[in-house]
Scaffold this motif. Structure first.
Motif, mmCIF file in Angstrom:
data_model
loop_
_atom_site.group_PDB
_atom_site.id
_atom_site.type_symbol
_atom_site.label_atom_id
_atom_site.label_comp_id
_atom_site.label_asym_id
_atom_site.label_seq_id
_atom_site.Cartn_x
_atom_site.Cartn_y
_atom_site.Cartn_z
ATOM 1 N N GLY A 15 0.819 -1.211 0.000
ATOM 2 C CA GLY A 15 0.000 0.000 0.000
ATOM 3 C C GLY A 15 0.848 1.255 0.000
ATOM 4 N N ALA A 19 0.695 6.226 4.950
ATOM 5 C CA ALA A 19 1.384 5.367 5.923
ATOM 6 C C ALA A 19 2.477 4.554 5.240
ATOM 7 N N GLU A 39 1.509 -1.126 -4.874
ATOM 8 C CA GLU A 39 0.270 -0.350 -4.827
ATOM 9 C C GLU A 39 -0.661 -0.821 -5.942
ATOM 10 N N ARG A 40 -1.895 -1.150 -5.572
ATOM 11 C CA ARG A 40 -2.815 -1.707 -6.576
ATOM 12 C C ARG A 40 -3.356 -0.643 -7.544
ATOM 13 N N VAL A 47 -5.491 7.519 -0.476
ATOM 14 C CA VAL A 47 -6.746 8.282 -0.471
ATOM 15 C C VAL A 47 -6.547 9.779 -0.787
ATOM 16 N N HIS A 53 -9.496 18.968 -1.683
ATOM 17 C CA HIS A 53 -9.527 20.114 -0.762
ATOM 18 C C HIS A 53 -8.210 20.199 -0.011
ATOM 19 N N GLY A 55 -5.928 20.684 3.637
ATOM 20 C CA GLY A 55 -6.060 20.111 4.983
ATOM 21 C C GLY A 55 -5.100 18.960 5.226
ATOM 22 N N VAL A 91 -1.251 -7.000 -4.207
ATOM 23 C CA VAL A 91 -0.792 -8.132 -3.392
ATOM 24 C C VAL A 91 -2.008 -9.011 -3.144
ATOM 25 N N GLN A 147 -15.598 10.803 -4.529
ATOM 26 C CA GLN A 147 -14.408 11.586 -4.898
ATOM 27 C C GLN A 147 -13.733 11.013 -6.140
ATOM 28 N N ASN A 293 -4.207 3.541 8.670
ATOM 29 C CA ASN A 293 -5.624 3.346 8.977
ATOM 30 C C ASN A 293 -6.040 1.888 9.021
ATOM 31 N N GLU A 299 -7.611 8.004 11.163
ATOM 32 C CA GLU A 299 -6.987 9.236 11.651
ATOM 33 C C GLU A 299 -6.748 10.129 10.436
ATOM 34 N N ALA A 301 -4.344 12.033 7.696
ATOM 35 C CA ALA A 301 -3.224 11.453 6.962
ATOM 36 C C ALA A 301 -1.896 11.716 7.665
HETATM 37 C C1 LIG Z 1 -12.966 11.790 1.821
HETATM 38 C C2 LIG Z 1 -11.781 11.868 2.723
HETATM 39 C C3 LIG Z 1 -11.290 13.100 3.122
HETATM 40 C C4 LIG Z 1 -10.160 13.183 3.950
HETATM 41 N N1 LIG Z 1 -9.704 14.415 4.319
HETATM 42 C C5 LIG Z 1 -8.550 14.503 5.034
HETATM 43 C C6 LIG Z 1 -7.948 15.785 5.317
HETATM 44 O O1 LIG Z 1 -8.471 16.840 4.938
HETATM 45 N N2 LIG Z 1 -6.780 15.792 6.015
HETATM 46 C C7 LIG Z 1 -6.167 14.639 6.429
HETATM 47 O O2 LIG Z 1 -5.080 14.719 7.020
HETATM 48 N N3 LIG Z 1 -6.716 13.427 6.191
HETATM 49 C C8 LIG Z 1 -7.887 13.321 5.501
HETATM 50 N N4 LIG Z 1 -8.431 12.093 5.232
HETATM 51 C C9 LIG Z 1 -7.810 10.894 5.842
HETATM 52 C C10 LIG Z 1 -6.608 10.376 5.062
HETATM 53 O O3 LIG Z 1 -6.890 10.282 3.704
HETATM 54 C C11 LIG Z 1 -6.180 9.027 5.625
HETATM 55 O O4 LIG Z 1 -5.904 9.164 6.993
HETATM 56 C C12 LIG Z 1 -4.916 8.482 4.959
HETATM 57 O O5 LIG Z 1 -5.103 8.348 3.581
HETATM 58 C C13 LIG Z 1 -4.526 7.134 5.599
HETATM 59 O O6 LIG Z 1 -3.379 6.644 4.982
HETATM 60 P P1 LIG Z 1 -3.110 5.082 4.817
HETATM 61 O O7 LIG Z 1 -1.801 5.000 4.119
HETATM 62 O O8 LIG Z 1 -3.268 4.395 6.113
HETATM 63 O O9 LIG Z 1 -4.279 4.521 3.879
HETATM 64 P P2 LIG Z 1 -4.715 4.847 2.373
HETATM 65 O O10 LIG Z 1 -4.521 6.270 2.024
HETATM 66 O O11 LIG Z 1 -6.087 4.274 2.252
HETATM 67 O O12 LIG Z 1 -3.706 3.983 1.493
HETATM 68 C C14 LIG Z 1 -3.755 2.576 1.425
HETATM 69 C C15 LIG Z 1 -3.244 2.138 0.065
HETATM 70 O O13 LIG Z 1 -3.112 0.720 0.047
HETATM 71 C C16 LIG Z 1 -3.463 0.252 -1.235
HETATM 72 N N5 LIG Z 1 -3.785 -1.175 -1.122
HETATM 73 C C17 LIG Z 1 -4.757 -1.758 -0.368
HETATM 74 N N6 LIG Z 1 -4.737 -3.087 -0.526
HETATM 75 C C18 LIG Z 1 -3.732 -3.367 -1.403
HETATM 76 C C19 LIG Z 1 -3.230 -4.584 -1.948
HETATM 77 N N7 LIG Z 1 -3.757 -5.768 -1.632
HETATM 78 N N8 LIG Z 1 -2.186 -4.522 -2.823
HETATM 79 C C20 LIG Z 1 -1.629 -3.314 -3.140
HETATM 80 N N9 LIG Z 1 -2.078 -2.119 -2.641
HETATM 81 C C21 LIG Z 1 -3.110 -2.161 -1.776
HETATM 82 C C22 LIG Z 1 -4.669 1.119 -1.593
HETATM 83 O O14 LIG Z 1 -4.908 1.132 -2.996
HETATM 84 C C23 LIG Z 1 -4.225 2.484 -1.063
HETATM 85 O O15 LIG Z 1 -3.561 3.256 -2.034
HETATM 86 C C24 LIG Z 1 -9.547 11.994 4.404
HETATM 87 C C25 LIG Z 1 -10.055 10.738 4.007
HETATM 88 C C26 LIG Z 1 -11.148 10.685 3.165
HETATM 89 C C27 LIG Z 1 -11.687 9.331 2.725
#
Ligand SMILES: Cc1cc2nc3c(=O)[nH]c(=O)nc-3n(C[C@H](O)[C@H](O)[C@H](O)COP(=O)(O)OP(=O)(O)OC[C@H]3O[C@@H](n4cnc5c(N)ncnc54)[C@H](O)[C@@H]3O)c2cc1C
Length: 414
Positions: A15, A19, A39-40, A47, A53, A55, A91, A147, A293, A299, A301
């Protein structure tokens, strides 16, 4: 015949969201040589790529950025540090011996690594999982789907919308609807207040004319070719009313993307539904770590990114000691209602836990958090105002006195 490619690396990251990318950069900075991120999606960034926007990035990059700029910056930093990123690569399975299998257009990849870091994120529960009665017409989205529809594909959405949910992300859904020239009629929550920050709710009403309808839940969606109306219920009186809209956005109500972890046999925490883990992201299976997450949705990002860097540091420490340990023999942390989860939900009493993040299902003023083990109180901490769908953070020192022989620690509100 499908082509199999063998790949060898030191740490495999699943991913490329905030994170995964932040952990990967940290691993490189700490001297791990071969860090591979899979990354898929066609583009790395997770996200935030779809959140146009502002933030993002305040706590980790010390800048306020839009989602796509933030994602680009994390990708740029990861590549500059020497991380290898393969996009459009999913994966599909993991094995306890550390092998991972992934597919993309060039075939199947069998990946061997010393450790795997799972950072697959979380998703909003779709309408089908929320048991809403009625028809199944087009026009129903989650915020994430909306989105991608609007910013990713530029497709038309509709004219009048209800957003179900009133947490941070629900206000983001409202902004996306406005960007797509759809009138957000209201944000709807079954709780007695919104769960975001006061300025968001104030701005929504004052500048965009969008109220929050509290103590209200959606019981049915009607329409054949298209959403025609939503039936709403006042949760205090049971009275029903009908709102004519052609778009419904289900926001929040997150579920970790835990499938890979679950199939591997990683123990999941009953509260977070993510992998049970200590604050180093160690899961119950040795050499498998988790971050972002996936661990506890959701939480912001920057918080996900900063904590993922901590997981990377723990992982490097374990690699250096040649012991990719697991959370299997650690003390479990459980919660009692109205608390819904705590993280870390596993800990080793010999290594201090700096902070514990908590969530609760109901609003409350300042309360005492009481920790018990085997029926005996081992510590208490005062916590501030409790808002559902938002994390509370408390100092973790009270866990230090737990006894490894006395079973789980239970947290409750006094
Ligand atoms: C609508 C919306 C608005 C938001 N607004 C804000 C904001 O204004 N400010 C802020 O700080 N945060 C915001 N957030 C929260 C923020 O986007 C998340 O906290 C952050 O993206 C978490 O990061 P992550 O890496 O844990 O997960 P993700 O961003 O979800 O990344 C996970 C990645 O793993 C990949 N993946 C999953 N399974 C597989 C697999 N089997 N093989 C390969 N790849 C895989 C997915 O495609 C994805 O790209 C918002 C979230 C949303 C949904």
């Amino acid at each position: 015949m499908t082509r199999h490619n063998e790949i060898d690396c030191d740490v495999l990251v699943v991913g490329a969201g905030p994170a995964g990318l932040s952990a990967a950069s940290e691993l490189r900075a700490l001297g791990v040589v071969r860090v591979l991120v899979l990354e898929r999606e066609a583009q790395a960034g997770g996200v935030p790529r779809h959140c146009h926007h502002t933030g993002f990035g305040l706590r980790d990059l010390h800048r306020l950025l839009s989602g796509p700029s933030y994602a680009d910056e994390l990708v740029r930093r990861a590549l500059a540090s020497g991380v290898q990123i393969l996009t459009a690569t999913t994966v599909t399975s993991l094995e306890k011996n550390g092998q991972a299998h992934a597919t993309n257009s060039s075939g199947v990849h069998d990946i061997t690594s010393r450790a795997v870091l799972l950072a697959s994120g979380a998703r909003e529960r779709p309408r089908s999982a929320r048991l809403v009665a009625g028809d199944r017409p087009p026009g129903v989205f989650t915020t994430g789907q909306l989105q991608q529809w609007v910013y990713g594909k530029g497709l038309p959405v509709g004219t009048r919308a209800l957003v179900i949910g009133a947490e941070h992300v629900s206000f983001s859904a409202m902004m996306t609807l406005r960007h797509a020239h759809v009138k957000p009629v209201a944000l709807v929550t079954d709780l007695e207040e919104h769960q975001s920050v006061a300025p968001f709710a104030f701005a929504a009403r004052r500048f965009f004319g969008v109220p929050v309808w509290t103590s209200t839940r959606v019981v049915a969606i009607n329409g054949q070719q298209r959403v025609r109306e939503v039936v709403l219920e006042d949760v205090r009186t049971g009275a029903h009313r009908v709102e004519a809209v052609d778009v419904v956005v289900f926001s929040g109500d997150w579920i970790p993307d835990y499938e890979l972890a679950r199939r591997l046999g990683v123990e999941l925490d009953a509260g977070t539904l993510g992998p049970a883990s200590d604050d180093g992201g160690r899961t119950s299976v040795a050499s498998f770590y988790a971050a972002g997450n996936l661990l506890h949705p959701v939480e912001t990002a920057d918080v996900a990114a900063l904590r993922a860097r901590e997981v990377a540091r723990a992982l490097v420490k374990d690699l250096a000691n040649d012991s990719t340990s697991s959370s299997h023999d650690q003390i479990a942390v459980r919660v009692e209602a109205p608390l819904s989860w705590a993280w870390p939900n596993r800990f080793d009493p010999l290594s201090p836990v700096s902070r514990v993040a908590l969530r609760a299902k109901t609003f409350s003023g300042s309360r005492l958090l009481v920790a018990r083990q085997d029926g005996r109180e081992i510590g208490r901490e005062r916590v501030g105002r409790i808002v559902p769908n938002r994390s509370l953070s408390v100092a973790g020192a009270f866990l230090a006195v737990a006894d490894p022989g006395r079973g789980p620690v239970t947290l409750s509100l006094g």
